[in-house]
Enzyme design. Structure first.
Site: not given
Ligand code: NDP
Length: 486
Positions: A185, A260, A294, A393
């Site tokens: 996903k 991660e 990240c 972050e």
């Molecule tokens: P999320 O953690 O919400 O999203 C990452 C993935 O998880 C996406 O595919 C998302 O789907 C999915 N997801 C969201 N909610 C759920 C759930 N309840 N159960 C299972 N899967 C889920 O990150 P965001 O995009 O909201 O970003 C928010 C913050 O997260 C950023 O500002 C940053 O600080 C951090 N982040 C860190 C990353 C890293 O590499 N460490 C990468 C991205 C974000 P969908 O896209 O449909 O929401």
């Protein structure tokens, strides 16, 4: 920004088509879910395509296909699995240009970085797993026991938008090489590049069910994958909050999780460092991909004796982070991924200034293009190490600078974080730098600009995650260990 030149770039003028299907059991098929997700170009703020919003029935179908495919795929001879992955590498390599332009459109990464990192790195990672699939981990003995690694089963991969194909590849290539099957996903913000991968999977003729794609909201599709009784390992990259939710869902059935998560990495610049190089490299690192990385070194720690000098270099380097269209050659900093992300980042800048930080570059009033989710490269000095902008972050182009007086204090500030993903140390004395690096509670440290190694284990201490990706350590995440006594 040269909008006219950017507008005529073939990457922007080539239309991106809507995708209406999911990839399940080796075929493109209509989803059960009836919703759609609109994909926006964060530079133009226009919708460029739609993809389906799958539902829990689609997840059930994908997991059933992956479960059925697991037996035959895991039983293949290593050389045969490697041959499949090699064909995938060939099919994906042919799409490298499309991958770069697609990520420049759906995420806003400037083309130079999109080509090198967003398209190039996943191909490098896939190639490394072609090689590893063909040379499986050798078994070893402990007394009368033969110790073997066996694929864990069906992997649910849930990935974010910041390096959309790299994050997918670190999971999918490692899992497939280990003999696992996958349900992916991808993030809602950047699903289009995942479609290019599955076009390549289809062309490469991977056996049906080995890799499956279900797009859709995280709260529906992601949760269903994490909670599914037939998913043996949930491999997630994203925010710490969602990582924790996924762990709870997986814990109910003792499913494995690999996480991660976020970071707030420290770039420690000791008094005897090559200051110009350390600061300039540090600024470039912090603002890579508009700070949506990240591992970004978002806390710059500088010895007080060099602090003012470092701030001047940082301000100059930040001013060189030209904002603009990703398709304009002069652009260093593209937009943030979404309007929500921009508002979050602006809120952090406001909080930092309200808490007493000194603005050295950028800020809320710095000029930005009037369209697109832009925030200027921002440097905040005199930041309290306990304040919100030094602890959370931000995931945008915001660098905080903090002075220190001794190596011990630098280590204490670096470790004053709930995260522990990456970091850096700079010193004219490599042994001294290594000693500091060893004391940092973090999964990776670059000494004096040491280069990123895609074969080295990647992952975090503390709330930055559980487990490792990439290279042999990444492959091991997808294996169970068995002891056979004779
Ligand atoms: P999320 O953690 O919400 O999203 C990452 C993935 O998880 C996406 O595919 C998302 O789907 C999915 N997801 C969201 N909610 C759920 C759930 N309840 N159960 C299972 N899967 C889920 O990150 P965001 O995009 O909201 O970003 C928010 C913050 O997260 C950023 O500002 C940053 O600080 C951090 N982040 C860190 C990353 C890293 O590499 N460490 C990468 C991205 C974000 P969908 O896209 O449909 O929401």
């Amino acid at each position: 920004m040269d909008l006219a030149a950017a507008a005529t770039h073939p990457g922007r003028t080539t239309p991106i088509a809507d995708r209406t299907q999911l990839y399940l059991d080796g075929r493109w098929i209509a989803p059960h879910g009836t919703g759609v997700i609109a994909v926006e170009d964060p530079t133009t703020e226009q919708v460029i395509a739609h993809v389906p919003a799958g539902d829990t029935v689609d997840v059930d179908r994908a997991v059933a296909a992956a479960k059925a495919a697991f037996g035959p795929w895991s039983a293949l001879a290593p050389a045969e699995r490697a041959a499949h992955l090699d064909r995938l590498h060939t099919a994906l390599s042919a799409r490298a240009g499309d991958i770069a332009t697609t990520v420049a459109r759906e995420l806003g990464t400037p083309m130079k970085i999109a080509t090198k990192v967003q398209a190039g790195l996943p191909l490098t990672v896939l190639k490394s797993y072609v090689d590893m699939a063909g040379q499986p981990e050798s078994t070893h003995t402990v007394g009368n026991s033969l110790i073997v690694g066996e694929p864990v089963g069906v992997v649910g991969a849930i990935t974010p938008w910041n390096y959309p194909l790299h994050q997918i590849m670190a999971k999918v290539a490692g899992a497939l090489a280990a003999g696992c099957t996958v349900v992916l996903k991808p993030a809602d913000l950047t699903p289009l590049v995942a479609y290019l991968l599955f076009d390549a999977i289809d062309e490469a003729g991977l056996p049906p069910g080995v890799a499956n794609l279900v797009t859709g909201p995280g709260s529906v599709v992601g949760s269903a994958i994490a909670a599914h009784p037939d998913v043996d390992l949930v491999s997630f990259t994203g925010s710490t909050a969602v990582g924790a939710r996924i762990s709870h869902l997986a814990a109910d059935r003792i499913a494995r999780v690999a996480l991660e998560l976020g970071g707030k990495s420290a770039n420690v610049i000791l008094a005897d460092a090559d200051l110009r190089r350390a600061v300039k490299t540090g600024v470039a690192n912090a603002f890579l991909n508009s700070g949506q990385t990240c591992t970004a070194w978002t806390r710059m720690l500088v010895h007080r004796s060099r602090y003012d000098e470092a701030l001047a270099i940082a301000a100059e380097a930040a001013a060189g982070q030209t904002l603009g269209d990703p398709f304009d050659e002069g652009t260093r900093l593209g937009p943030l991924a979404s309007a929500a992300q921009r508002e979050t980042v602006r809120g952090y800048i406001e909080q930092g200034l309200a808490a007493g930080a000194r603005l050295i570059a950028g800020g809320l009033d710095a000029p930005v293009p009037d369209r697109g989710h832009f925030v200027a490269a921002t440097v905040l000095a005199d930041v309290d190490p306990d304040s919100v902008v030094a602890q959370e972050e931000i995931f945008g182009p915001v660098l905080v600078v903090i002075p220190f007086d001794s190596d011990d204090e630098a280590v204490a500030i670096a470790n004053n974080s709930r995260y522990g993903l990456a970091g850096a140390v700079w010193s004219g004395d490599e042994d001294r730098a290594l000693a500091v690096a060893r004391r940092m509670r973090t999964g990776a440290v670059d000494v004096n600009g040491g280069a990123f190694n895609p074969l080295a284990p990647f992952g975090g201490f503390k709330q930055s995650g559980i487990g490792r990706e990439l290279g042999r350590h990444g492959l091991a995440e997808f294996l169970e260990t068995k002891a056979i006594q004779r």
